[in-house]
Design a protein around this motif. Structure first.
Motif, PDB file in Angstrom:
ATOM      1  N   MET A   1      46.767  99.729  39.638  1.00 39.47           N
ATOM      2  CA  MET A   1      47.788  99.061  40.595  1.00 39.47           C
ATOM      3  C   MET A   1      48.104  99.858  41.871  1.00 39.47           C
ATOM      4  SD  MET A   1      49.713  96.369  41.049  1.00 39.47           S
ATOM      5  CE  MET A   1      50.879  95.959  41.780  1.00 39.47           C
ATOM      6  N   TRP A   2      48.352 101.369  41.611  1.00 35.30           N
ATOM      7  CA  TRP A   2      48.780 102.141  42.684  1.00 35.30           C
ATOM      8  C   TRP A   2      47.518 102.459  43.536  1.00 35.30           C
ATOM      9  CZ3 TRP A   2      53.428 102.827  44.291  1.00 35.30           C
ATOM     10  CH2 TRP A   2      54.460 103.210  43.057  1.00 35.30           C
ATOM     11  N   THR A   3      46.416 102.209  43.170  1.00 35.68           N
ATOM     12  CA  THR A   3      45.142 102.432  43.896  1.00 35.68           C
ATOM     13  C   THR A   3      45.016 101.274  45.100  1.00 35.68           C
ATOM     14  OG1 THR A   3      44.052 103.462  42.360  1.00 35.68           O
ATOM     15  CG2 THR A   3      42.621 102.461  44.020  1.00 35.68           C
ATOM     16  N   ILE A   4      45.685 100.229  44.572  1.00 38.79           N
ATOM     17  CA  ILE A   4      45.459  98.792  45.624  1.00 38.79           C
ATOM     18  C   ILE A   4      46.420  99.086  46.490  1.00 38.79           C
ATOM     19  CG2 ILE A   4      45.922  96.340  45.705  1.00 38.79           C
ATOM     20  CD1 ILE A   4      44.698  96.218  42.685  1.00 38.79           C
ATOM     21  N   ILE A   5      47.658  99.536  46.217  1.00 36.97           N
ATOM     22  CA  ILE A   5      48.992  99.575  47.008  1.00 36.97           C
ATOM     23  C   ILE A   5      48.541 100.879  48.108  1.00 36.97           C
ATOM     24  CG2 ILE A   5      51.178 100.401  47.207  1.00 36.97           C
ATOM     25  CD1 ILE A   5      51.666  99.212  44.534  1.00 36.97           C
ATOM     26  N   LEU A   6      47.831 102.003  47.572  1.00 33.72           N
ATOM     27  CA  LEU A   6      47.567 102.999  48.667  1.00 33.72           C
ATOM     28  C   LEU A   6      46.435 102.255  49.595  1.00 33.72           C
ATOM     29  CD1 LEU A   6      47.526 105.988  46.176  1.00 33.72           C
ATOM     30  CD2 LEU A   6      48.951 105.722  48.212  1.00 33.72           C
ATOM     31  N   MET A   7      45.590 101.614  49.218  1.00 29.28           N
ATOM     32  CA  MET A   7      44.494 101.267  49.823  1.00 29.28           C
ATOM     33  C   MET A   7      44.946 100.264  50.854  1.00 29.28           C
ATOM     34  SD  MET A   7      41.432 102.560  49.077  1.00 29.28           S
ATOM     35  CE  MET A   7      40.968 103.342  47.490  1.00 29.28           C
ATOM     36  N   ALA A   8      45.814  99.329  50.505  1.00 27.73           N
ATOM     37  CA  ALA A   8      46.644  98.604  51.526  1.00 27.73           C
ATOM     38  C   ALA A   8      47.474  99.205  52.480  1.00 27.73           C
ATOM     39  CB  ALA A   8      47.413  97.533  50.749  1.00 27.73           C
ATOM     40  N   GLY A   9      48.060 100.246  52.134  1.00 27.78           N
ATOM     41  CA  GLY A   9      48.833 101.139  52.896  1.00 27.78           C
ATOM     42  C   GLY A   9      47.927 101.802  54.132  1.00 27.78           C
ATOM     43  N   ALA A  10      46.782 102.156  53.433  1.00 22.55           N
ATOM     44  CA  ALA A  10      45.903 102.896  54.601  1.00 22.55           C
ATOM     45  C   ALA A  10      45.284 101.917  55.555  1.00 22.55           C
ATOM     46  CB  ALA A  10      44.687 103.434  53.748  1.00 22.55           C
ATOM     47  N   GLY A  11      44.963 100.220  55.157  1.00 26.14           N
ATOM     48  CA  GLY A  11      44.692  99.465  56.097  1.00 26.14           C
ATOM     49  C   GLY A  11      45.684  99.166  56.976  1.00 26.14           C
ATOM     50  N   LEU A  12      46.965  99.351  56.637  1.00 25.24           N
ATOM     51  CA  LEU A  12      48.029  99.172  57.676  1.00 25.24           C
ATOM     52  C   LEU A  12      48.223 100.503  58.454  1.00 25.24           C
ATOM     53  CD1 LEU A  12      50.813  97.468  55.172  1.00 25.24           C
ATOM     54  CD2 LEU A  12      49.546  96.395  57.237  1.00 25.24           C
ATOM     55  N   LEU A  13      48.096 101.423  57.929  1.00 32.21           N
ATOM     56  CA  LEU A  13      48.323 102.637  59.069  1.00 32.21           C
ATOM     57  C   LEU A  13      47.017 102.581  59.918  1.00 32.21           C
ATOM     58  CD1 LEU A  13      49.480 105.039  56.229  1.00 32.21           C
ATOM     59  CD2 LEU A  13      50.571 104.582  58.671  1.00 32.21           C
ATOM     60  N   ALA A  14      45.922 102.219  59.456  1.00 37.63           N
ATOM     61  CA  ALA A  14      44.754 102.253  60.363  1.00 37.63           C
ATOM     62  C   ALA A  14      44.830 101.292  61.439  1.00 37.63           C
ATOM     63  CB  ALA A  14      43.283 102.079  59.632  1.00 37.63           C
ATOM     64  N   GLY A  15      45.392  99.935  60.896  1.00 40.49           N
ATOM     65  CA  GLY A  15      45.748  99.086  61.860  1.00 40.49           C
ATOM     66  C   GLY A  15      46.858  99.488  63.166  1.00 40.49           C
ATOM     67  N   GLY A  16      47.809  99.993  62.440  1.00 34.87           N
ATOM     68  CA  GLY A  16      49.030 100.832  63.468  1.00 34.87           C
ATOM     69  C   GLY A  16      48.414 101.615  64.269  1.00 34.87           C
ATOM     70  N   ALA A  17      47.184 102.677  63.556  1.00 34.05           N
ATOM     71  CA  ALA A  17      46.754 103.396  64.615  1.00 34.05           C
ATOM     72  C   ALA A  17      45.978 102.967  65.803  1.00 34.05           C
ATOM     73  CB  ALA A  17      45.835 104.483  63.995  1.00 34.05           C
ATOM     74  N   LEU A  18      45.135 101.739  65.657  1.00 28.17           N
ATOM     75  CA  LEU A  18      44.571 101.071  66.664  1.00 28.17           C
ATOM     76  C   LEU A  18      45.391 100.145  67.675  1.00 28.17           C
ATOM     77  CD1 LEU A  18      41.584  99.534  64.431  1.00 28.17           C
ATOM     78  CD2 LEU A  18      41.325 101.584  66.133  1.00 28.17           C
ATOM     79  N   SER A  19      46.553  99.724  67.024  1.00 24.29           N
ATOM     80  CA  SER A  19      47.582  99.092  67.796  1.00 24.29           C
ATOM     81  C   SER A  19      48.373 100.392  68.829  1.00 24.29           C
ATOM     82  CB  SER A  19      48.442  98.366  67.199  1.00 24.29           C
ATOM     83  OG  SER A  19      49.358  97.751  67.711  1.00 24.29           O
TER      84      SER A  19
END
Length: 49
Positions: A1-19
């Motif tokens: 469960m925590w793995t999925i949350i961390l992977m989703a957080g990484a995706g949001l942070l990567a998208g934020g960096a691109l933005s």
């Protein structure tokens, strides 16, 4: 469960960096977002073991 949350957080942070890059934000903010995204991915990877 925590793995999925961390992977989703990484995706949001990567998208934020691109933005932030598109908005021409300061380079340090972009680097911080990428580093945090990498740390989330690494933590999620280590939680699978």
């Amino acid at each position: 469960m925590w793995t999925i949350i961390l992977m989703a957080g990484a995706g949001l942070l990567a998208g934020g960096a691109l933005s932030l890059r598109q908005q021409r934000a300061h380079v340090s903010w972009i680097i911080v977002c990428w580093v945090l995204a990498g740390m989330c991915l690494l933590a999620g990877y280590f939680l699978t073991y």
